[in-house]
Design an enzyme around this catalytic site. Structure first.
Site, PDB file in Angstrom:
ATOM      1  N   GLY A  65     -11.474  -9.295   9.065  1.00 19.60           N
ATOM      2  CA  GLY A  65     -12.516  -8.752   8.243  1.00 19.60           C
ATOM      3  C   GLY A  65     -11.746  -9.062   6.589  1.00 19.60           C
ATOM      4  O   GLY A  65     -12.809  -9.424   5.838  1.00 19.60           O
ATOM      5  N   ASP A  77      -3.395 -17.478  12.886  1.00 18.33           N
ATOM      6  CA  ASP A  77      -4.322 -16.034  13.515  1.00 18.33           C
ATOM      7  C   ASP A  77      -4.173 -16.715  14.955  1.00 18.33           C
ATOM      8  O   ASP A  77      -4.905 -17.912  15.614  1.00 18.33           O
ATOM      9  CB  ASP A  77      -5.206 -15.761  12.977  1.00 18.33           C
ATOM     10  CG  ASP A  77      -5.956 -14.893  13.938  1.00 18.33           C
ATOM     11  OD1 ASP A  77      -5.245 -14.062  14.725  1.00 18.33           O
ATOM     12  OD2 ASP A  77      -6.145 -13.395  12.639  1.00 18.33           O
ATOM     13  N   LYS A 124      -9.888 -17.027  16.546  1.00 19.84           N
ATOM     14  CA  LYS A 124      -9.777 -16.646  14.929  1.00 19.84           C
ATOM     15  C   LYS A 124      -9.652 -17.939  13.971  1.00 19.84           C
ATOM     16  O   LYS A 124     -10.676 -17.939  13.431  1.00 19.84           O
ATOM     17  CB  LYS A 124      -9.412 -15.437  14.778  1.00 19.84           C
ATOM     18  CG  LYS A 124     -10.190 -13.939  15.400  1.00 19.84           C
ATOM     19  CD  LYS A 124      -9.437 -12.699  14.799  1.00 19.84           C
ATOM     20  CE  LYS A 124     -10.192 -11.994  15.758  1.00 19.84           C
ATOM     21  NZ  LYS A 124      -9.561 -10.706  15.262  1.00 19.84           N
ATOM     22  N   ASP A 177      -3.814  -7.651   9.218  1.00 20.01           N
ATOM     23  CA  ASP A 177      -3.623  -5.742   9.683  1.00 20.01           C
ATOM     24  C   ASP A 177      -2.395  -5.258  10.084  1.00 20.01           C
ATOM     25  O   ASP A 177      -2.430  -4.180  10.907  1.00 20.01           O
ATOM     26  CB  ASP A 177      -5.087  -5.223  10.340  1.00 20.01           C
ATOM     27  CG  ASP A 177      -4.878  -6.341  12.151  1.00 20.01           C
ATOM     28  OD1 ASP A 177      -4.012  -6.635  11.887  1.00 20.01           O
ATOM     29  OD2 ASP A 177      -6.114  -5.795  12.645  1.00 20.01           O
ATOM     30  N   CYS A 211       8.532  -7.075  -5.871  1.00 20.51           N
ATOM     31  CA  CYS A 211       7.649  -7.403  -4.161  1.00 20.51           C
ATOM     32  C   CYS A 211       7.038  -5.968  -3.324  1.00 20.51           C
ATOM     33  O   CYS A 211       7.030  -5.409  -4.415  1.00 20.51           O
ATOM     34  CB  CYS A 211       8.543  -7.941  -3.296  1.00 20.51           C
ATOM     35  SG  CYS A 211       9.985  -6.877  -2.886  1.00 20.51           S
ATOM     36  N   CYS A 225      -6.915  -0.198  12.533  1.00 21.51           N
ATOM     37  CA  CYS A 225      -8.716  -0.523  11.986  1.00 21.51           C
ATOM     38  C   CYS A 225      -9.769   0.289  13.648  1.00 21.51           C
ATOM     39  O   CYS A 225     -10.492   1.167  13.397  1.00 21.51           O
ATOM     40  CB  CYS A 225      -9.034  -1.149  11.755  1.00 21.51           C
ATOM     41  SG  CYS A 225      -9.020  -2.116   9.912  1.00 21.51           S
ATOM     42  N   CYS A 281      16.569  -3.119  -5.038  1.00 18.23           N
ATOM     43  CA  CYS A 281      15.681  -3.905  -3.650  1.00 18.23           C
ATOM     44  C   CYS A 281      16.167  -4.585  -3.229  1.00 18.23           C
ATOM     45  O   CYS A 281      16.696  -5.751  -4.507  1.00 18.23           O
ATOM     46  CB  CYS A 281      13.502  -4.046  -4.280  1.00 18.23           C
ATOM     47  SG  CYS A 281      13.237  -5.007  -2.761  1.00 18.23           S
TER      48      CYS A 281
HETATM   49 ZN   LIG Z   1      11.341  -5.621  -3.979  1.00 22.53          ZN
END
Ligand SMILES: [Zn+2]
Length: 358
Positions: free
Chosen positions: A48, A69, A93, A137, A180, A195, A251
């Site tokens: 989508g 995909d 797809k 997704d 990030c 979904c 991080c």
């Molecule tokens: Zn980061």
């Protein structure tokens, strides 16, 4: 007999007419349109979000789009995946989207890859594009994109949608000071709802996909005023909010202190008491030939490097030349490992390789 040549070719006239409405925008112009035509964008997931993002990138004349995909179109996708029709049900797809988009704009080169984006195929794919669009997704796909983009220092446009809500952000990871995905999303969002199980409105998906296209076009044109902000959409309340994102100091994908990378030659290695030589090329390349004493690993395995290696071991990395190995070594050094680049990569030492006998 053809009409005499009167100046611009029909192709050029068609090109000008097609993009005139956007080219007269002061932010684009002829220079901006040429930038778009010279750009290459990788789109992960063709559902989508991609339906509206891809439609607008194709219409805007982005030069090359690579769609990846492994999923097939299902009837239950059609409320939001508006690139597809009932005739596409059961088809891949990426292939179906390529077919549709190729009819939309002949100036755009469209590539379709019928695989799932992952750490094994992701690094080399990301490395040869200017920008990545996350139209997936799955949390695991977003982590893989973030990892590959962090390593290759490529920007990406994150997005997700659930119910009436959505989010999008342009993360400019070519800048070492940029945040990030893991800087603000430490664990899986929404408790991994999806979904299919929790519902989604097609118009919400389309809104976020269009926003992704807008962020992508701004980046490709050289505008960064909306970079590294999280846009949050609520289609039920018809509200949109913007939050500034910042880099999280602990991080593991970042470091402010990047050292000069250490290189070593294969001859030097033989003088070392202990080392582990890691080949990060593709499995096919490894099968054809590899260096003696090397082990084959996917670059992706290094995301969980602590499971396999100790920080006290000397890890020597090679790819074909030096491109990916430098990125991997830099990342390993940020994580505290004693990592080295085999100078010149496999190509410099191919004459020493163990080769497959046909
Ligand atoms: Zn980061």
């Amino acid at each position: 007999m053809d009409k005499p040549y009167l100046g611009q070719s029909c192709l050029e006239q068609g090109y000008l007419a097609r993009y005139l409405a956007q080219q007269i925008l002061p932010e684009i112009g002829k220079i901006g349109q040429d930038k778009l035509m010279a750009s290459k964008v990788l789109v992960v997931g063709c559902g989508g979000l991609a339906a509206s993002a891809l439609t607008y990138l194709t219409a805007a004349g982005v030069g090359e789009l690579t769609l990846i995909d492994d999923d097939v179109v299902e009837l239950g996708n059609l409320n939001r995946q508006i690139l597809f029709t009932e005739a596409d049900v059961g088809q891949n797809k990426a292939e179906s989207a390529k077919l549709r988009l190729s009819q939309q704009n002949q100036h755009v080169k469209i590539n379709a890859i019928t695989q799932k984006f992952n750490l094994a195929n992701g690094l080399s794919l990301v490395n040869c594009h200017d920008l990545v669009l996350d139209c997936s997704d799955a949390y695991s796909s977003k982590l893989a994109i973030n990892y590959c983009c962090s390593l290759t220092r490529k920007p990406w446009v994150y997005a997700s949608v659930l119910g009436w809500d959505g989010q999008a952000a342009l993360l400019t990871l070519h800048n070492r000071h940029a945040p990030c995905y893991k800087c603000w999303q430490e664990s899986a969002p929404h408790g991994l709802r999806n979904c299919e199980a929790n519902g989604v409105l097609g118009a919400a998906v389309s809104t976020v996909g269009s926003h992704q296209a807008g962020l992508a076009l701004q980046y490709l044109l050289g505008y960064l005023h909306n970079a590294n902000c999280l846009w949050v959409f609520d289609l039920w309340a018809m509200e949109q909010k913007k939050f500034q994102l910042s880099k999280r100091h602990n991080c593991k994908f970042h470091s402010d202190k990047l050292e000069n990378l250490p290189f070593c030659s294969y001859e030097e290695l033989r003088l070392w008491d202990e080392y582990i030589l890691l080949d990060i090329r593709s499995g096919d390349e490894w099968d054809i030939g590899h260096l003696p004493q090397a082990r084959h690993v996917s670059p992706g395995i290094l995301m969980e490097v602590e499971k396999y290696y100790k920080t006290t071991q000397n890890l020597v990395i090679y790819c074909n030349q030096n491109t990916l190995s430098q990125l991997v070594v830099e990342n390993l050094r940020n994580l505290g490992y004693r990592a080295f680049v085999l100078d010149g990569g496999y190509q410099a030492y191919a004459h020493l390789a163990v080769r497959k006998l046909d």
